[in-house]
Design an enzyme around this catalytic site. Structure first.
Site, mmCIF file in Angstrom:
data_model
loop_
_atom_site.group_PDB
_atom_site.id
_atom_site.type_symbol
_atom_site.label_atom_id
_atom_site.label_comp_id
_atom_site.label_asym_id
_atom_site.label_seq_id
_atom_site.Cartn_x
_atom_site.Cartn_y
_atom_site.Cartn_z
ATOM 1 N N GLU A 1 0.834 -1.208 0.000
ATOM 2 C CA GLU A 1 0.000 0.000 0.000
ATOM 3 C C GLU A 1 0.868 1.256 0.000
ATOM 4 O O GLU A 1 0.779 2.082 0.906
ATOM 5 C CB GLU A 1 -0.894 0.022 1.253
ATOM 6 C CG GLU A 1 -1.816 -1.167 1.413
ATOM 7 C CD GLU A 1 -2.501 -1.201 2.797
ATOM 8 O OE1 GLU A 1 -2.117 -0.432 3.704
ATOM 9 O OE2 GLU A 1 -3.424 -2.010 2.948
ATOM 10 N N PRO A 2 1.736 1.432 -0.980
ATOM 11 C CA PRO A 2 2.623 2.592 -0.951
ATOM 12 C C PRO A 2 1.913 3.882 -1.361
ATOM 13 O O PRO A 2 1.126 3.887 -2.320
ATOM 14 C CB PRO A 2 3.697 2.226 -1.986
ATOM 15 C CG PRO A 2 2.995 1.339 -2.953
ATOM 16 C CD PRO A 2 1.943 0.597 -2.179
ATOM 17 N N GLY A 3 2.178 4.932 -0.644
ATOM 18 C CA GLY A 3 1.639 6.242 -1.011
ATOM 19 C C GLY A 3 2.792 7.186 -1.304
ATOM 20 O O GLY A 3 3.134 7.457 -2.456
ATOM 21 N N TYR B 1 4.816 18.089 11.024
ATOM 22 C CA TYR B 1 5.743 16.983 11.331
ATOM 23 C C TYR B 1 7.190 17.442 11.460
ATOM 24 O O TYR B 1 8.106 16.615 11.407
ATOM 25 C CB TYR B 1 5.717 15.936 10.194
ATOM 26 C CG TYR B 1 4.377 15.414 9.764
ATOM 27 C CD1 TYR B 1 3.563 14.716 10.659
ATOM 28 C CD2 TYR B 1 3.944 15.572 8.453
ATOM 29 C CE1 TYR B 1 2.344 14.199 10.234
ATOM 30 C CE2 TYR B 1 2.723 15.056 8.033
ATOM 31 C CZ TYR B 1 1.935 14.380 8.926
ATOM 32 O OH TYR B 1 0.743 13.862 8.505
ATOM 33 N N CYS C 1 -1.685 34.012 9.570
ATOM 34 C CA CYS C 1 -1.494 34.558 10.911
ATOM 35 C C CYS C 1 -1.252 33.447 11.921
ATOM 36 O O CYS C 1 -2.100 33.140 12.764
ATOM 37 C CB CYS C 1 -2.709 35.388 11.302
ATOM 38 S SG CYS C 1 -2.979 36.719 10.139
ATOM 39 N N TYR D 1 1.172 14.037 0.369
ATOM 40 C CA TYR D 1 0.714 14.731 1.578
ATOM 41 C C TYR D 1 0.924 16.239 1.454
ATOM 42 O O TYR D 1 1.236 16.921 2.425
ATOM 43 C CB TYR D 1 1.391 14.151 2.837
ATOM 44 C CG TYR D 1 1.189 12.654 2.930
ATOM 45 C CD1 TYR D 1 -0.081 12.140 3.193
ATOM 46 C CD2 TYR D 1 2.227 11.755 2.694
ATOM 47 C CE1 TYR D 1 -0.304 10.772 3.227
ATOM 48 C CE2 TYR D 1 2.019 10.384 2.726
ATOM 49 C CZ TYR D 1 0.756 9.893 2.990
ATOM 50 O OH TYR D 1 0.535 8.546 3.016
HETATM 51 C C1 LIG Z 1 -1.191 6.193 4.905
HETATM 52 C C2 LIG Z 1 -1.313 4.741 4.708
HETATM 53 C C3 LIG Z 1 -0.549 4.097 3.737
HETATM 54 C C4 LIG Z 1 0.486 4.804 2.893
HETATM 55 O O1 LIG Z 1 1.625 5.140 3.628
HETATM 56 P P1 LIG Z 1 2.884 5.793 2.880
HETATM 57 O O2 LIG Z 1 3.837 6.084 3.977
HETATM 58 O O3 LIG Z 1 2.400 7.017 2.210
HETATM 59 O O4 LIG Z 1 3.409 4.780 1.927
HETATM 60 C C5 LIG Z 1 -0.755 2.747 3.543
HETATM 61 N N1 LIG Z 1 -1.665 2.057 4.281
HETATM 62 C C6 LIG Z 1 -2.416 2.650 5.221
HETATM 63 C C7 LIG Z 1 -3.391 1.841 5.992
HETATM 64 C C8 LIG Z 1 -2.260 4.003 5.486
HETATM 65 O O5 LIG Z 1 -2.988 4.579 6.435
#
Ligand SMILES: *Cc1c(COP(=O)(O)O)cnc(C)c1O
Length: 443
Positions: A295-297, A338, A369, A397
Protein backbone atom coordinates in the site's frame (compact mmCIF):
# COMPACT_ATOMS: atom_id res chain seq x y z
CA UNK A 1 30.42 14.34 -6.49
CA UNK A 2 29.05 17.58 -5.05
CA UNK A 3 27.46 17.23 -1.66
CA UNK A 4 23.80 18.13 -1.42
CA UNK A 5 23.89 20.00 1.89
CA UNK A 6 26.34 22.27 3.64
CA UNK A 7 25.49 23.34 7.17
CA UNK A 8 27.13 26.63 8.06
CA UNK A 9 26.72 28.85 11.10
CA UNK A 10 24.35 31.02 9.07
CA UNK A 11 22.09 28.22 7.88
CA UNK A 12 21.61 25.23 5.64
CA UNK A 13 22.74 25.43 2.03
CA UNK A 14 21.14 22.96 -0.35
CA UNK A 15 22.96 22.66 -3.66
CA UNK A 16 20.13 22.68 -6.24
CA UNK A 17 21.99 20.72 -8.91
CA UNK A 18 23.26 18.08 -6.50
CA UNK A 19 19.75 17.74 -5.05
CA UNK A 20 18.05 17.35 -8.41
CA UNK A 21 20.62 14.74 -9.45
CA UNK A 22 18.69 12.49 -7.04
CA UNK A 23 15.26 13.54 -8.32
CA UNK A 24 14.58 11.99 -11.74
CA UNK A 25 11.63 14.29 -12.46
CA UNK A 26 13.73 17.46 -12.15
CA UNK A 27 16.79 18.84 -13.90
CA UNK A 28 18.49 22.16 -14.56
CA UNK A 29 19.06 23.04 -18.22
CA UNK A 30 20.99 26.23 -18.89
CA UNK A 31 20.45 27.14 -15.24
CA UNK A 32 16.65 26.83 -15.59
CA UNK A 33 14.77 24.23 -13.57
CA UNK A 34 12.70 21.81 -15.66
CA UNK A 35 10.26 19.09 -14.80
CA UNK A 36 10.73 16.44 -17.44
CA UNK A 37 11.12 18.67 -20.51
CA UNK A 38 9.03 21.61 -19.37
CA UNK A 39 10.65 24.67 -17.81
CA UNK A 40 9.26 25.87 -14.51
CA UNK A 41 9.20 29.41 -15.89
CA UNK A 42 6.82 28.28 -18.64
CA UNK A 43 4.58 26.59 -16.06
CA UNK A 44 4.48 29.73 -13.91
CA UNK A 45 3.62 31.82 -16.97
CA UNK A 46 0.75 29.46 -17.79
CA UNK A 47 -0.64 28.65 -14.37
CA UNK A 48 0.71 31.23 -11.90
CA UNK A 49 1.62 30.34 -8.32
CA UNK A 50 1.07 28.67 -5.90
CA UNK A 51 0.90 25.59 -8.05
CA UNK A 52 1.56 21.89 -7.52
CA UNK A 53 3.20 20.16 -10.49
CA UNK A 54 3.50 16.38 -10.88
CA UNK A 55 5.60 14.33 -13.29
CA UNK A 56 3.60 11.51 -14.85
CA UNK A 57 6.78 9.58 -15.67
CA UNK A 58 8.15 9.79 -12.13
CA UNK A 59 4.90 8.35 -10.76
CA UNK A 60 4.90 5.50 -13.26
CA UNK A 61 8.60 4.75 -12.74
CA UNK A 62 8.21 4.11 -9.02
CA UNK A 63 5.05 2.08 -9.57
CA UNK A 64 6.96 0.02 -12.13
CA UNK A 65 9.90 -0.41 -9.74
CA UNK A 66 7.53 -1.99 -7.20
CA UNK A 67 6.02 -4.40 -9.69
CA UNK A 68 9.43 -5.27 -11.20
CA UNK A 69 11.03 -5.89 -7.80
CA UNK A 70 8.30 -8.31 -6.80
CA UNK A 71 7.72 -9.81 -10.24
CA UNK A 72 8.65 -13.28 -8.97
CA UNK A 73 5.58 -13.28 -6.70
CA UNK A 74 1.87 -12.84 -7.26
CA UNK A 75 1.47 -9.31 -6.01
CA UNK A 76 -0.76 -6.25 -6.14
CA UNK A 77 0.38 -2.67 -5.59
CA UNK A 78 -2.47 -0.72 -3.98
CA UNK A 79 -1.53 2.95 -4.19
CA UNK A 80 -2.52 4.77 -0.98
CA UNK A 81 -4.89 7.42 -2.28
CA UNK A 82 -4.53 9.78 0.66
CA UNK A 83 -0.98 10.71 -0.40
CA UNK A 84 -2.29 12.42 -3.55
CA UNK A 85 -5.83 11.89 -4.72
CA UNK A 86 -6.05 14.06 -7.83
CA UNK A 87 -8.05 12.18 -10.48
CA UNK A 88 -5.24 12.53 -13.03
CA UNK A 89 -2.78 10.85 -10.64
CA UNK A 90 -5.26 8.07 -9.86
CA UNK A 91 -6.09 7.66 -13.55
CA UNK A 92 -2.44 7.27 -14.56
CA UNK A 93 -1.97 4.59 -11.92
CA UNK A 94 -5.26 2.85 -12.74
CA UNK A 95 -4.20 2.64 -16.39
CA UNK A 96 -0.90 1.11 -15.33
CA UNK A 97 -2.87 -1.60 -13.51
CA UNK A 98 -2.55 -0.40 -9.93
CA UNK A 99 -4.96 -1.25 -7.17
CA UNK A 100 -5.73 1.31 -4.48
CA UNK A 101 -5.71 1.61 -0.71
CA UNK A 102 -8.49 3.89 0.49
CA UNK A 103 -9.51 5.22 3.88
CA UNK A 104 -12.90 6.77 3.09
CA UNK A 105 -15.94 6.52 0.84
CA UNK A 106 -14.80 9.73 -0.82
CA UNK A 107 -11.53 8.13 -1.85
CA UNK A 108 -13.39 5.13 -3.30
CA UNK A 109 -15.58 7.48 -5.33
CA UNK A 110 -12.46 9.21 -6.63
CA UNK A 111 -10.86 5.89 -7.61
CA UNK A 112 -13.99 4.85 -9.51
CA UNK A 113 -14.26 8.27 -11.18
CA UNK A 114 -10.63 7.86 -12.33
CA UNK A 115 -11.33 4.49 -13.91
CA UNK A 116 -10.01 2.29 -11.08
CA UNK A 117 -11.34 -1.20 -10.46
CA UNK A 118 -13.17 -1.66 -7.13
CA UNK A 119 -12.11 -5.31 -7.01
CA UNK A 120 -8.50 -4.10 -6.70
CA UNK A 121 -9.25 -1.74 -3.83
CA UNK A 122 -8.53 -2.36 -0.15
CA UNK A 123 -10.48 -0.29 2.35
CA UNK A 124 -8.45 0.69 5.43
CA UNK A 125 -9.38 3.05 8.26
CA UNK A 126 -10.57 2.85 11.86
CA UNK A 127 -13.96 4.53 11.53
CA UNK A 128 -15.91 2.94 8.70
CA UNK A 129 -19.63 3.69 8.98
CA UNK A 130 -22.66 1.65 7.89
CA UNK A 131 -22.98 3.85 4.81
CA UNK A 132 -19.30 3.48 3.88
CA UNK A 133 -19.47 -0.30 4.11
CA UNK A 134 -22.74 -0.48 2.18
CA UNK A 135 -21.33 1.67 -0.63
CA UNK A 136 -18.08 -0.33 -0.81
CA UNK A 137 -19.88 -3.69 -0.87
CA UNK A 138 -22.27 -2.50 -3.55
CA UNK A 139 -19.32 -1.40 -5.69
CA UNK A 140 -17.60 -4.78 -5.25
CA UNK A 141 -14.68 -3.77 -3.01
CA UNK A 142 -11.67 -6.13 -3.03
CA UNK A 143 -11.12 -6.26 0.71
CA UNK A 144 -11.96 -4.49 3.94
CA UNK A 145 -8.92 -4.10 6.20
CA UNK A 146 -10.74 -4.50 9.50
CA UNK A 147 -9.39 -2.57 12.48
CA UNK A 148 -11.72 -3.66 15.35
CA UNK A 149 -14.18 -6.31 16.49
CA UNK A 150 -17.07 -3.88 16.30
CA UNK A 151 -16.18 -3.06 12.69
CA UNK A 152 -16.17 -6.78 11.91
CA UNK A 153 -19.67 -7.14 13.36
CA UNK A 154 -20.89 -4.10 11.42
CA UNK A 155 -19.49 -5.40 8.12
CA UNK A 156 -21.20 -8.75 8.73
CA UNK A 157 -24.49 -6.98 9.45
CA UNK A 158 -24.32 -4.81 6.31
CA UNK A 159 -23.30 -7.77 4.15
CA UNK A 160 -26.25 -9.74 5.50
CA UNK A 161 -28.62 -6.89 4.63
CA UNK A 162 -27.24 -6.81 1.09
CA UNK A 163 -27.15 -10.61 0.85
CA UNK A 164 -23.43 -10.50 0.07
CA UNK A 165 -20.29 -12.01 1.51
CA UNK A 166 -17.77 -9.35 2.60
CA UNK A 167 -14.07 -10.04 1.86
CA UNK A 168 -11.95 -9.08 4.86
CA UNK A 169 -8.43 -8.94 6.25
CA UNK A 170 -7.63 -8.09 9.82
CA UNK A 171 -5.20 -5.24 10.22
CA UNK A 172 -2.90 -6.57 12.90
CA UNK A 173 -0.75 -4.29 14.94
CA UNK A 174 2.60 -6.04 15.28
CA UNK A 175 3.89 -3.69 18.02
CA UNK A 176 6.94 -2.77 15.98
CA UNK A 177 8.66 0.58 16.31
CA UNK A 178 8.86 2.10 12.83
CA UNK A 179 11.44 4.63 14.12
CA UNK A 180 9.74 7.47 12.32
CA UNK A 181 7.99 10.66 13.47
CA UNK A 182 5.46 9.79 16.24
CA UNK A 183 2.53 11.26 14.23
CA UNK A 184 3.22 8.87 11.35
CA UNK A 185 4.06 5.82 13.43
CA UNK A 186 1.08 3.47 13.47
CA UNK A 187 2.29 0.01 14.48
CA UNK A 188 2.83 0.44 18.22
CA UNK A 189 0.38 -1.04 20.67
CA UNK A 190 -0.72 2.36 22.01
CA UNK A 191 -1.72 3.55 18.51
CA UNK A 192 -5.41 3.62 17.57
CA UNK A 193 -4.80 1.36 14.56
CA UNK A 194 -5.42 -2.33 14.07
CA UNK A 195 -5.95 -5.33 16.30
CA UNK A 196 -3.12 -6.32 18.64
CA UNK A 197 -0.95 -9.23 17.66
CA UNK A 198 -2.04 -11.06 20.82
CA UNK A 199 -5.76 -10.79 19.98
CA UNK A 200 -5.48 -11.47 16.26
CA UNK A 201 -6.02 -15.24 16.25
CA UNK A 202 -9.07 -15.04 18.50
CA UNK A 203 -10.59 -12.32 16.30
CA UNK A 204 -9.95 -14.40 13.16
CA UNK A 205 -11.80 -17.28 14.83
CA UNK A 206 -14.72 -14.95 15.58
CA UNK A 207 -14.65 -13.75 11.97
CA UNK A 208 -14.67 -17.33 10.68
CA UNK A 209 -17.86 -17.95 12.63
CA UNK A 210 -19.71 -15.00 11.05
CA UNK A 211 -22.18 -15.86 8.31
CA UNK A 212 -21.46 -13.08 5.80
CA UNK A 213 -17.71 -12.68 6.20
CA UNK A 214 -15.17 -14.15 3.78
CA UNK A 215 -11.66 -14.14 5.30
CA UNK A 216 -9.23 -13.41 2.48
CA UNK A 217 -6.09 -11.96 4.02
CA UNK A 218 -4.04 -10.35 6.74
CA UNK A 219 -2.82 -6.77 6.79
CA UNK A 220 -0.37 -4.56 8.64
CA UNK A 221 0.89 -1.02 8.19
CA UNK A 222 3.39 0.19 10.73
CA UNK A 223 4.05 3.77 9.75
CA UNK A 224 5.26 6.18 7.14
CA UNK A 225 8.60 7.53 5.91
CA UNK A 226 10.47 4.45 7.17
CA UNK A 227 14.15 4.77 6.31
CA UNK A 228 15.27 1.38 7.61
CA UNK A 229 14.36 -2.10 6.46
CA UNK A 230 14.46 -3.78 9.89
CA UNK A 231 10.99 -2.65 11.08
CA UNK A 232 9.44 -4.06 7.86
CA UNK A 233 11.21 -7.37 8.43
CA UNK A 234 10.20 -7.47 12.10
CA UNK A 235 6.56 -6.82 11.18
CA UNK A 236 6.67 -9.43 8.44
CA UNK A 237 8.06 -12.04 10.85
CA UNK A 238 5.20 -11.39 13.23
CA UNK A 239 2.63 -11.64 10.45
CA UNK A 240 4.16 -14.90 9.17
CA UNK A 241 3.93 -16.35 12.67
CA UNK A 242 0.21 -15.50 12.68
CA UNK A 243 -0.31 -17.00 9.22
CA UNK A 244 1.14 -20.31 10.47
CA UNK A 245 -1.02 -20.30 13.58
CA UNK A 246 -4.10 -19.56 11.49
CA UNK A 247 -3.26 -22.42 9.12
CA UNK A 248 -3.08 -24.80 12.07
CA UNK A 249 -6.57 -23.66 13.01
CA UNK A 250 -7.87 -24.29 9.51
CA UNK A 251 -8.04 -20.61 8.50
CA UNK A 252 -6.45 -20.26 5.06
CA UNK A 253 -5.62 -16.85 3.66
CA UNK A 254 -5.19 -15.79 0.04
CA UNK A 255 -3.14 -12.66 0.50
CA UNK A 256 -0.97 -10.80 2.94
CA UNK A 257 -0.79 -7.02 2.85
CA UNK A 258 2.42 -5.38 4.04
CA UNK A 259 1.01 -1.86 4.01
CA UNK A 260 2.94 1.16 2.83
CA UNK A 261 5.51 3.30 4.52
CA UNK A 262 8.64 3.08 2.41
CA UNK A 263 10.50 6.35 2.99
CA UNK A 264 11.84 8.74 0.38
CA UNK A 265 14.84 10.98 0.08
CA UNK A 266 13.59 14.55 0.69
CA UNK A 267 17.03 16.18 1.09
CA UNK A 268 19.82 13.82 2.07
CA UNK A 269 18.09 10.99 3.92
CA UNK A 270 19.15 7.51 2.88
CA UNK A 271 15.89 5.60 2.66
CA UNK A 272 15.66 1.90 1.96
CA UNK A 273 16.14 1.34 -1.76
CA UNK A 274 13.61 -0.75 -3.63
CA UNK A 275 16.29 -3.41 -4.20
CA UNK A 276 17.17 -3.58 -0.52
CA UNK A 277 13.46 -3.70 0.37
CA UNK A 278 12.76 -6.53 -2.05
CA UNK A 279 15.92 -8.46 -1.09
CA UNK A 280 14.99 -8.38 2.59
CA UNK A 281 11.39 -9.48 2.08
CA UNK A 282 11.34 -11.76 -0.96
CA UNK A 283 12.89 -14.91 0.58
CA UNK A 284 10.37 -14.85 3.42
CA UNK A 285 7.44 -14.04 1.13
CA UNK A 286 8.20 -16.69 -1.49
CA UNK A 287 7.82 -19.52 1.02
CA UNK A 288 4.27 -18.52 1.96
CA UNK A 289 2.59 -18.98 -1.39
CA UNK A 290 0.24 -16.05 -0.79
CA UNK A 291 -0.41 -13.05 -3.04
CA UNK A 292 1.41 -10.06 -1.55
CA UNK A 293 -0.21 -6.64 -1.40
CA UNK A 294 1.58 -3.34 -0.84
CA UNK A 295 0.00 0.00 0.00
CA UNK A 296 2.62 2.59 -0.95
CA UNK A 297 1.64 6.24 -1.01
CA UNK A 298 4.52 8.59 -0.31
CA UNK A 299 7.16 6.57 -2.15
CA UNK A 300 5.14 6.68 -5.37
CA UNK A 301 4.27 10.36 -5.51
CA UNK A 302 6.46 12.42 -3.13
CA UNK A 303 9.35 13.06 -5.48
CA UNK A 304 7.10 13.26 -8.52
CA UNK A 305 5.83 16.62 -7.27
CA UNK A 306 6.91 20.16 -6.50
CA UNK A 307 5.07 23.12 -5.07
CA UNK A 308 5.90 26.31 -6.96
CA UNK A 309 5.70 29.55 -5.05
CA UNK A 310 6.68 33.16 -5.62
CA UNK A 311 8.64 35.40 -3.27
CA UNK A 312 6.28 38.28 -2.48
CA UNK A 313 8.10 40.13 0.30
CA UNK A 314 11.64 40.07 1.67
CA UNK A 315 11.76 41.16 5.27
CA UNK A 316 15.19 41.17 6.84
CA UNK A 317 15.13 41.84 10.57
CA UNK A 318 17.87 42.16 13.12
CA UNK A 319 17.72 38.49 14.10
CA UNK A 320 16.17 36.77 11.13
CA UNK A 321 15.39 37.26 7.48
CA UNK A 322 11.91 36.34 6.37
CA UNK A 323 11.02 35.57 2.78
CA UNK A 324 7.24 35.74 2.58
CA UNK A 325 5.99 33.58 -0.28
CA UNK A 326 2.56 33.07 -1.84
CA UNK A 327 2.25 29.46 -0.59
CA UNK A 328 1.69 28.82 3.09
CA UNK A 329 0.97 26.16 5.69
CA UNK A 330 -2.55 25.81 4.31
CA UNK A 331 -0.98 24.63 1.04
CA UNK A 332 1.77 22.47 2.55
CA UNK A 333 1.46 21.58 6.20
CA UNK A 334 4.25 18.99 6.51
CA UNK A 335 6.90 21.39 7.87
CA UNK A 336 4.50 22.76 10.51
CA UNK A 337 2.85 19.44 11.42
CA UNK A 338 5.74 16.98 11.33
CA UNK A 339 8.80 19.27 11.51
CA UNK A 340 9.45 17.99 8.00
CA UNK A 341 12.51 19.45 6.26
CA UNK A 342 11.81 19.99 2.58
CA UNK A 343 14.21 21.38 0.02
CA UNK A 344 13.54 24.82 -1.45
CA UNK A 345 15.36 25.50 -4.71
CA UNK A 346 15.31 28.37 -7.21
CA UNK A 347 13.60 28.03 -10.59
CA UNK A 348 16.58 29.82 -12.12
CA UNK A 349 20.08 29.40 -10.72
CA UNK A 350 21.73 32.64 -9.63
CA UNK A 351 24.23 33.75 -12.29
CA UNK A 352 27.01 33.76 -9.70
CA UNK A 353 27.20 30.01 -10.06
CA UNK A 354 26.43 27.32 -7.60
CA UNK A 355 28.01 27.93 -4.27
CA UNK A 356 27.04 29.64 -1.09
CA UNK A 357 28.40 33.04 -2.23
CA UNK A 358 25.75 35.69 -2.42
CA UNK A 359 23.33 33.75 -0.26
CA UNK A 360 21.77 34.81 3.01
CA UNK A 361 19.85 32.77 5.55
CA UNK A 362 16.09 32.99 5.03
CA UNK A 363 13.04 31.60 6.78
CA UNK A 364 10.61 30.78 3.98
CA UNK A 365 7.21 31.61 5.43
CA UNK A 366 3.62 32.08 4.30
CA UNK A 367 1.31 35.00 4.94
CA UNK A 368 -0.94 33.18 7.42
CA UNK A 369 -1.49 34.56 10.91
CA UNK A 370 0.32 31.73 12.72
CA UNK A 371 3.90 31.59 13.91
CA UNK A 372 3.86 27.94 12.81
CA UNK A 373 3.33 29.07 9.23
CA UNK A 374 6.70 28.22 7.75
CA UNK A 375 7.81 26.08 4.84
CA UNK A 376 11.52 26.02 5.68
CA UNK A 377 13.80 27.74 8.18
CA UNK A 378 17.35 29.04 8.02
CA UNK A 379 18.01 28.27 4.36
CA UNK A 380 20.90 29.89 2.53
CA UNK A 381 19.46 31.29 -0.69
CA UNK A 382 20.04 34.26 -2.95
CA UNK A 383 16.55 35.75 -3.20
CA UNK A 384 14.84 38.64 -4.90
CA UNK A 385 11.20 39.64 -4.81
CA UNK A 386 9.40 37.95 -7.70
CA UNK A 387 11.63 34.86 -7.76
CA UNK A 388 9.95 31.51 -8.18
CA UNK A 389 10.95 28.77 -5.76
CA UNK A 390 10.24 25.06 -6.01
CA UNK A 391 9.63 23.05 -2.87
CA UNK A 392 10.59 19.51 -3.81
CA UNK A 393 9.16 16.24 -2.49
CA UNK A 394 5.74 17.91 -2.42
CA UNK A 395 3.83 15.29 -4.43
CA UNK A 396 2.73 13.35 -1.32
CA UNK A 397 0.71 14.73 1.58
CA UNK A 398 0.89 18.17 0.00
CA UNK A 399 -2.30 19.14 -1.81
CA UNK A 400 -4.34 16.42 -0.05
CA UNK A 401 -3.62 17.98 3.35
CA UNK A 402 -4.24 21.54 2.19
CA UNK A 403 -7.02 23.69 3.59
CA UNK A 404 -8.71 27.04 3.10
CA UNK A 405 -7.43 28.52 6.37
CA UNK A 406 -7.39 32.32 6.22
CA UNK A 407 -9.85 32.05 3.28
CA UNK A 408 -7.06 31.14 0.92
CA UNK A 409 -8.11 29.32 -2.24
CA UNK A 410 -6.20 26.07 -2.64
CA UNK A 411 -3.37 25.91 -5.17
CA UNK A 412 -3.77 24.73 -8.74
CA UNK A 413 -2.44 21.33 -9.83
CA UNK A 414 -0.69 20.54 -13.09
CA UNK A 415 0.63 17.33 -14.61
CA UNK A 416 3.67 17.20 -16.87
CA UNK A 417 4.57 14.46 -19.32
CA UNK A 418 7.52 14.88 -21.69
CA UNK A 419 7.08 18.37 -23.12
CA UNK A 420 3.32 18.46 -22.42
CA UNK A 421 1.59 19.97 -19.46
CA UNK A 422 -2.02 20.08 -18.41
CA UNK A 423 -4.00 21.81 -15.69
CA UNK A 424 -5.54 18.96 -13.68
CA UNK A 425 -7.24 21.17 -11.12
CA UNK A 426 -7.60 24.94 -11.38
CA UNK A 427 -6.90 27.13 -8.40
CA UNK A 428 -10.08 27.66 -6.41
CA UNK A 429 -11.79 31.00 -6.74
CA UNK A 430 -12.33 32.98 -3.57
CA UNK A 431 -16.09 33.14 -4.26
CA UNK A 432 -16.26 29.35 -4.31
CA UNK A 433 -15.00 29.26 -0.74
CA UNK A 434 -18.23 30.74 0.62
CA UNK A 435 -20.75 29.99 -2.14
CA UNK A 436 -22.53 27.36 -0.01
CA UNK A 437 -22.70 29.53 3.09
CA UNK A 438 -25.81 31.50 4.01
CA UNK A 439 -26.45 34.54 6.09
CA UNK A 440 -28.50 34.00 9.26
CA UNK A 441 -32.11 34.64 8.29
CA UNK A 442 -34.31 33.38 11.14
CA UNK A 443 -35.61 35.83 13.76
C1 LIG B 1 -1.19 6.19 4.90
C2 LIG B 1 -1.31 4.74 4.71
C3 LIG B 1 -0.55 4.10 3.74
C4 LIG B 1 0.49 4.80 2.89
O1 LIG B 1 1.62 5.14 3.63
P1 LIG B 1 2.88 5.79 2.88
O2 LIG B 1 3.84 6.08 3.98
O3 LIG B 1 2.40 7.02 2.21
O4 LIG B 1 3.41 4.78 1.93
C5 LIG B 1 -0.76 2.75 3.54
N1 LIG B 1 -1.66 2.06 4.28
C6 LIG B 1 -2.42 2.65 5.22
C7 LIG B 1 -3.39 1.84 5.99
C8 LIG B 1 -2.26 4.00 5.49
O5 LIG B 1 -2.99 4.58 6.43
Amino acid sequence: MTTVTTQTEQGLYINPEALTAHLPALNYRNDALHMEQVSITELVDCYDTPCYVYSKQAILDVYQAYTDSFASLKHQVCYAVKANSNLAVLGVLAQAGAGFDIVSRGELMRVLAAGGDAARVVFSGVGKTYGDIEYALTQGIGCFNVESISELALINEVAQQLDKSAPISLRVNPNVDAKTHPYISTGLKDNKFGITHEDAVAVYEQAAALSHIDIVGIDCHIGSQLTEVEPFVAALDKVIELIHTLREKGIELRHMDLGGGLGVRYIDETPVSMDEFAAALLPKLSELGLTVFFEPGRSIVANAGVLLTRVDVLKPTEHKNFAIVDAAMNDLIRPALYQAEMAVIPSVLPSKGIDTDGTQPWDIVGAICETGDFLAKGRLLALEVGDTLAITGAGAYGFTMSSNYNSRPRASEVMVSGNHHQLIRPRETIESLYENETLWQAQ
